[in-house]
Enzyme design. Structure first.
Site, PDB file in Angstrom:
ATOM      1  N   CYS A 105      44.171  38.626  39.747  1.00  0.00           N
ATOM      2  CA  CYS A 105      44.764  38.040  38.544  1.00  0.00           C
ATOM      3  C   CYS A 105      44.130  36.675  38.284  1.00  0.00           C
ATOM      4  O   CYS A 105      43.602  36.034  39.201  1.00  0.00           O
ATOM      5  CB  CYS A 105      46.265  37.899  38.747  1.00  0.00           C
ATOM      6  SG  CYS A 105      47.131  37.064  37.409  1.00  0.00           S
ATOM      7  N   THR A 143      45.759  34.101  37.895  1.00  0.00           N
ATOM      8  CA  THR A 143      46.520  33.201  38.759  1.00  0.00           C
ATOM      9  C   THR A 143      45.891  33.121  40.146  1.00  0.00           C
ATOM     10  O   THR A 143      45.836  32.045  40.755  1.00  0.00           O
ATOM     11  CB  THR A 143      47.982  33.680  38.876  1.00  0.00           C
ATOM     12  OG1 THR A 143      48.556  33.723  37.574  1.00  0.00           O
ATOM     13  CG2 THR A 143      48.803  32.744  39.750  1.00  0.00           C
ATOM     14  N   HIS A 171      43.100  30.722  40.025  1.00  0.00           N
ATOM     15  CA  HIS A 171      43.602  29.344  40.100  1.00  0.00           C
ATOM     16  C   HIS A 171      43.864  28.960  41.560  1.00  0.00           C
ATOM     17  O   HIS A 171      43.545  27.849  41.994  1.00  0.00           O
ATOM     18  CB  HIS A 171      44.914  29.207  39.312  1.00  0.00           C
ATOM     19  CG  HIS A 171      44.752  29.148  37.826  1.00  0.00           C
ATOM     20  ND1 HIS A 171      44.378  28.001  37.171  1.00  0.00           N
ATOM     21  CD2 HIS A 171      44.920  30.085  36.874  1.00  0.00           C
ATOM     22  CE1 HIS A 171      44.329  28.245  35.860  1.00  0.00           C
ATOM     23  NE2 HIS A 171      44.650  29.508  35.663  1.00  0.00           N
ATOM     24  N   GLU A 207      49.319  41.805  42.533  1.00  0.00           N
ATOM     25  CA  GLU A 207      49.186  43.039  41.766  1.00  0.00           C
ATOM     26  C   GLU A 207      48.816  44.174  42.727  1.00  0.00           C
ATOM     27  O   GLU A 207      47.735  44.139  43.331  1.00  0.00           O
ATOM     28  CB  GLU A 207      48.091  42.880  40.701  1.00  0.00           C
ATOM     29  CG  GLU A 207      48.348  41.734  39.748  1.00  0.00           C
ATOM     30  CD  GLU A 207      47.195  41.480  38.775  1.00  0.00           C
ATOM     31  OE1 GLU A 207      47.308  40.537  37.975  1.00  0.00           O
ATOM     32  OE2 GLU A 207      46.188  42.218  38.817  1.00  0.00           O
ATOM     33  N   ASP A 250      36.170  34.388  22.428  1.00  0.00           N
ATOM     34  CA  ASP A 250      35.857  34.004  23.802  1.00  0.00           C
ATOM     35  C   ASP A 250      34.502  33.295  23.784  1.00  0.00           C
ATOM     36  O   ASP A 250      33.823  33.255  22.753  1.00  0.00           O
ATOM     37  CB  ASP A 250      35.800  35.235  24.708  1.00  0.00           C
ATOM     38  CG  ASP A 250      36.088  34.919  26.167  1.00  0.00           C
ATOM     39  OD1 ASP A 250      37.131  35.326  26.687  1.00  0.00           O
ATOM     40  OD2 ASP A 250      35.242  34.250  26.800  1.00  0.00           O
TER      41      ASP A 250
END
Length: 346
Positions: free
Chosen positions: A42, A44, A47, A68, A199
């Site tokens: 993910c 996240t 990060h 996930e 993007d």
């Protein structure tokens, strides 16, 4: 089980991670132990891996991260109900208190007492993971492991797209990483009008076209807000789904939003964002939605409906498959944006 397993651990409060032997987690009375079959990375997790300001404020270390997954239940706690050994499952990653005002008013996804699987509690980049029985989601027997593990991010996309009216409306999806790509499919399946994808990555813009975007905007070549205004004859876009977290892209999203439009924010900025509230929000009469996770459990039923009827094709979002010991290459690709969804097979 009283033994050990291999897990990907965020051991130190800095960039990187380490693959190491750790204890197999103990299954509590209201929990289940799952043998992990597939996981996916993910934004996240990126990060956390890169260790930015958000991670430093939020993440518990040392900790197996990742949230996930798809797997098979191998142990069930004595007070756990609705789950049996051998069940094929995934799970909602927000472990909530169930007694606060948010939980009791249908807003458990923003429970202030949340523990997050793989962020503030042990996660799934490992051979086994422990999950609250109440958070378990049963999967259809014919759903491949690599597809089932994508339901968590699919839920982010579904909640973002469906946080307001979408039918026939022009939609801009800013940031077409994996969740943005999923959002394109969801918006199309749910009857959106023209879909614009923006993007800075040409590869991802090509993927966006394959997912069903009608128009693409390369933000390295043109300002997103300017392009969207021109492409909508100056009216702006009725629905803006901000997935990038880039401060300039967020500002562009508000500038490009049509009067009385909606802006739904999922991307996580790494620094403060300055907005002209008067002209960009108030006088335009915008509706602004902050999106986190999935509505528990409304979003899960919505995405199951889309998946089970094959309204969306998650396999088309997967671009790379690795084993867990190849995590450095996987995160490098993720960091460079040279991928769609990356899956680890366990």
């Amino acid at each position: 089980m009283g033994a050990t397993m291999i897990g990907l651990v965020k051991e130190h409060r800095g960039p990187g991670a380490i693959l190491k032997e750790v204890p197999i987690p103990t299954c509590g009375a209201d929990e289940v132990l799952v043998r992990i079959k597939a996981t996916s990375i993910c934004g996240t997790d990126l990060h956390i891996y890169n260790w930015d300001a958000w991670a430093d404020k939020t993440v518990v270390t040392p900790n197996v991260f990742g949230h996930e997954f798809a797997g098979i239940v191998v142990e069930v706690g004595e007070r756990a109900t609705g789950v049996a050994i051998g069940d094929y499952v995934s799970a909602e990653g927000h472990m909530v208190c169930g007694i606060c005002k948010a939980c009791r008013t249908g807003n458990a996804h923003v429970c202030p007492n949340t523990r997050s699987f793989g962020i503030t509690a042990p996660g799934c980049f490992a051979e086994y993971a422990v999950v609250k029985a109440t958070n378990i989601i049963h999967n259809a027997p014919d759903l491949p492991f690599e597809i089932a593990c994508l339901q968590d991010p699919l839920g982010n996309a579904v909640q973002t797209v469906l946080s307001g009216d979408i039918v026939g409306k022009s939609v801009a999806i800013i940031g077409v990483g994996p969740i943005g790509l999923l959002a394109i499919q969801v918006a199309k399946a749910c009857g959106a009008g023209a879909i614009y994808a923006a993007d800075i990555n040409p590869n991802r813009l090509e993927l966006a076209k394959k997912m069903g975007a009608d128009y693409t905007i390369n933000a390295m070549e043109t300002r997103i807000s300017k392009a969207l205004r021109e492409m909508t004859d100056g009216e702006g876009v009725e629905v803006v789904l901000e997935m990038s977290g880039n401060p300039q892209a967020i500002v562009d999203g508000f500038e490009a939003a049509a009067s009385a439009g909606r802006v739904s924010l999922l991307g996580i900025p790494t620094k403060e964002v300055s907005l002209d509230l008067t002209n960009q929000i108030i006088f335009k009469g915008l509706r602004v939605e902050g999106i986190t996770g999935r509505k528990m459990y409304q979003t899960w039923y919505q995405m199951k409906g889309l998946l089970n009827q094959k309204r969306i094709d998650l396999a088309s979002v997967i671009t790379h498959r690795f084993t867990l010991d190849q995590y450095e290459e996987a995160f490098r690709l993720m960091d460079q944006g040279q991928c769609g969804k990356i899956v680890f097979t366990h």
